[in-house]
Motif scaffolding. Structure first.
Motif, PDB file in Angstrom:
ATOM      1  N   LEU A  48       9.129 -36.695  70.860  1.00 49.14           N
ATOM      2  CA  LEU A  48       9.830 -36.780  72.106  1.00 49.14           C
ATOM      3  C   LEU A  48      11.142 -36.150  71.922  1.00 49.14           C
ATOM      4  O   LEU A  48      11.609 -37.773  71.553  1.00 49.14           O
ATOM      5  CB  LEU A  48       9.385 -37.589  72.894  1.00 49.14           C
ATOM      6  N   VAL A  49      11.959 -35.455  72.819  1.00 57.77           N
ATOM      7  CA  VAL A  49      13.228 -35.486  72.415  1.00 57.77           C
ATOM      8  C   VAL A  49      13.877 -35.142  73.782  1.00 57.77           C
ATOM      9  O   VAL A  49      13.142 -33.976  74.626  1.00 57.77           O
ATOM     10  CB  VAL A  49      13.453 -33.810  71.758  1.00 57.77           C
ATOM     11  N   ARG A  50      14.750 -35.877  74.126  1.00 58.82           N
ATOM     12  CA  ARG A  50      15.762 -36.023  75.573  1.00 58.82           C
ATOM     13  C   ARG A  50      17.255 -34.271  75.589  1.00 58.82           C
ATOM     14  O   ARG A  50      17.665 -35.580  74.585  1.00 58.82           O
ATOM     15  CB  ARG A  50      15.771 -36.478  75.959  1.00 58.82           C
ATOM     16  N   ALA A  51      17.409 -34.531  76.169  1.00 60.72           N
ATOM     17  CA  ALA A  51      18.565 -32.956  76.364  1.00 60.72           C
ATOM     18  C   ALA A  51      19.977 -34.963  77.099  1.00 60.72           C
ATOM     19  O   ALA A  51      19.053 -34.907  77.634  1.00 60.72           O
ATOM     20  CB  ALA A  51      18.298 -32.099  76.821  1.00 60.72           C
ATOM     21  N   ARG A  52      20.044 -34.509  76.824  1.00 58.51           N
ATOM     22  CA  ARG A  52      21.399 -35.585  76.793  1.00 58.51           C
ATOM     23  C   ARG A  52      22.244 -35.233  78.038  1.00 58.51           C
ATOM     24  O   ARG A  52      22.918 -34.056  78.090  1.00 58.51           O
ATOM     25  CB  ARG A  52      22.356 -36.134  76.013  1.00 58.51           C
ATOM     26  N   LYS A  53      22.006 -35.865  79.555  1.00 61.26           N
ATOM     27  CA  LYS A  53      22.550 -35.266  80.517  1.00 61.26           C
ATOM     28  C   LYS A  53      23.264 -36.987  81.122  1.00 61.26           C
ATOM     29  O   LYS A  53      22.320 -37.896  81.571  1.00 61.26           O
ATOM     30  CB  LYS A  53      21.096 -35.163  81.629  1.00 61.26           C
ATOM     31  N   PRO A  54      24.096 -36.410  81.939  1.00 60.45           N
ATOM     32  CA  PRO A  54      24.237 -37.818  82.917  1.00 60.45           C
ATOM     33  C   PRO A  54      23.982 -38.095  83.994  1.00 60.45           C
ATOM     34  O   PRO A  54      23.301 -39.426  83.784  1.00 60.45           O
ATOM     35  CB  PRO A  54      26.077 -36.918  83.423  1.00 60.45           C
ATOM     36  N   ASP A  55      23.010 -37.021  84.114  1.00 58.95           N
ATOM     37  CA  ASP A  55      21.402 -37.810  84.990  1.00 58.95           C
ATOM     38  C   ASP A  55      20.523 -38.831  84.679  1.00 58.95           C
ATOM     39  O   ASP A  55      20.563 -39.380  86.084  1.00 58.95           O
ATOM     40  CB  ASP A  55      21.339 -36.537  86.594  1.00 58.95           C
ATOM     41  N   HIS A  56      20.667 -38.313  83.594  1.00 57.86           N
ATOM     42  CA  HIS A  56      19.266 -39.374  83.146  1.00 57.86           C
ATOM     43  C   HIS A  56      20.127 -40.654  83.249  1.00 57.86           C
ATOM     44  O   HIS A  56      18.647 -40.627  83.397  1.00 57.86           O
ATOM     45  CB  HIS A  56      19.039 -38.822  82.028  1.00 57.86           C
ATOM     46  N   GLU A  57      20.589 -41.205  83.676  1.00 63.82           N
ATOM     47  CA  GLU A  57      20.924 -42.960  83.087  1.00 63.82           C
ATOM     48  C   GLU A  57      20.318 -43.281  84.200  1.00 63.82           C
ATOM     49  O   GLU A  57      20.058 -43.996  83.986  1.00 63.82           O
ATOM     50  CB  GLU A  57      22.991 -42.941  83.361  1.00 63.82           C
TER      51      GLU A  57
END
Ligand SMILES: Nc1ncnc2c1ncn2[C@@H]1O[C@H](COP(=O)(O)OP(=O)(O)OP(=O)(O)O)[C@@H](O)[C@H]1O
Ligand SMILES: O=P(O)(O)OC[C@H]1O[C@H](OP(=O)(O)OP(=O)(O)O)[C@H](O)[C@@H]1O
Length: 232
Positions: free
Chosen positions: A207-216
């Protein structure tokens, strides 16, 4: 609130196991539209969309940031982008789709057992054969990193191979290969052996997540990761 998109395999060897994990994690997916639709949603979770894509497309979409999460092989993710760890997070290793990306040479190269041996062969190759050592692979980036950066081997040429890579040495298209292996039977059938330090990557579905500031501070992001981790 922006939509969170999760890309899941639409076909191929990791499709069924991925669906089973999401089911066990309580992330039940229902198709949007008819049965053949490539879009879905997670029951009880608003603002989360499922996009069904092939394993290699999922790696590409994670690289471009077009999706927030994806389930695909680590090999495809690392091959698809430079500096993967800075751009995506490997949130969970899922325990299926295991395959090793390896360097394999003809079995009859009796004095070549290690990458150092192969480096010696590469250094002498032009003098002996009038050309560079040729490597058949579809893993360009992983091969260059491993040979050039990790092992300081610069004298080789990559020959692009899109299928039946293990057949390339016998067909005279290349001298050695970099490819994935799981049971090892394709390598054996083609009289190839893995170098003792020739495992470039031990891959599996992740399971991979694209690093995006909104995710925090998005609770849906943490919820998805925890649900999947909880059933491993
Ligand atoms: N024996 C194997 N052969 C090929 N891939 C394998 C094997 N075992 C596990 N995998 C992994 O499965 C993933 C690829 O899955 P699969 O071949 O089903 O994709 P696909 O549907 O053919 O995708 P695409 O069409 O995008 O290439 C890769 O991450 C690969 O490492
Ligand atoms: O070590 P093994 O168990 O023999 O598996 C490795 C082989 O399986 C895959 O090919 P596959 O025939 O599945 O075709 P694909 O590459 O088109 O998916 C892969 O490309 C290797 O050739």
């Amino acid at each position: 609130m922006s939509v969170i998109t999760i890309a899941l395999p639409s076909k191929g060897r990791i499709k069924e196991d991925t669906a089973a994990i999401f089911e066990r994690a309580g992330l039940a997916i229902s198709a949007v539209g008819n049965d053949r639709s490539y879009r879905g949603r997670i029951e009880g979770m608003d603002g989360v969309e499922i996009a069904y894509l092939s394993a290699s497309e999922i790696a590409r979409e994670l690289a471009s940031g077009a999706v927030d999460f994806g389930v695909t092989g680590e090999d495809l993710v690392r091959e698809g982008m430079a500096g993967a760890d800075g751009r995506v997070e490997f949130c969970a290793r899922l325990g299926f789709g295991q395959a090793d990306v390896v360097v394999a040479v003809p079995e009859i190269w009796l004095d070549v057992e290690t990458m150092a041996d192969l480096g010696d062969v590469a250094a002498d190759f032009r003098a002996r054969h009038g050309r560079r050592l040729q490597i058949a692979t579809k893993y360009w980036r992983l091969t260059q990193q491993f040979f050039s950066s990790q092992h300081g081997i610069q004298l080789y040429r990559i020959v692009e191979s899109l299928g039946a890579t293990e057949g390339a040495p016998a067909a005279g298209q290349a001298d050695i290969i970099v490819d994935i292996t799981s049971t090892g039977s394709t390598l054996r059938a083609n009289h190839l052996k893995i170098l003792s330090d020739g495992v470039i990557l031990k891959s599996e579905a992740c399971l991979v997540r694209a690093r995006k500031p909104d995710h925090e501070d998005d609770p849906r992001v943490a919820q998805i990761v925890e649900a999947v981790r909880g059933v491993l």
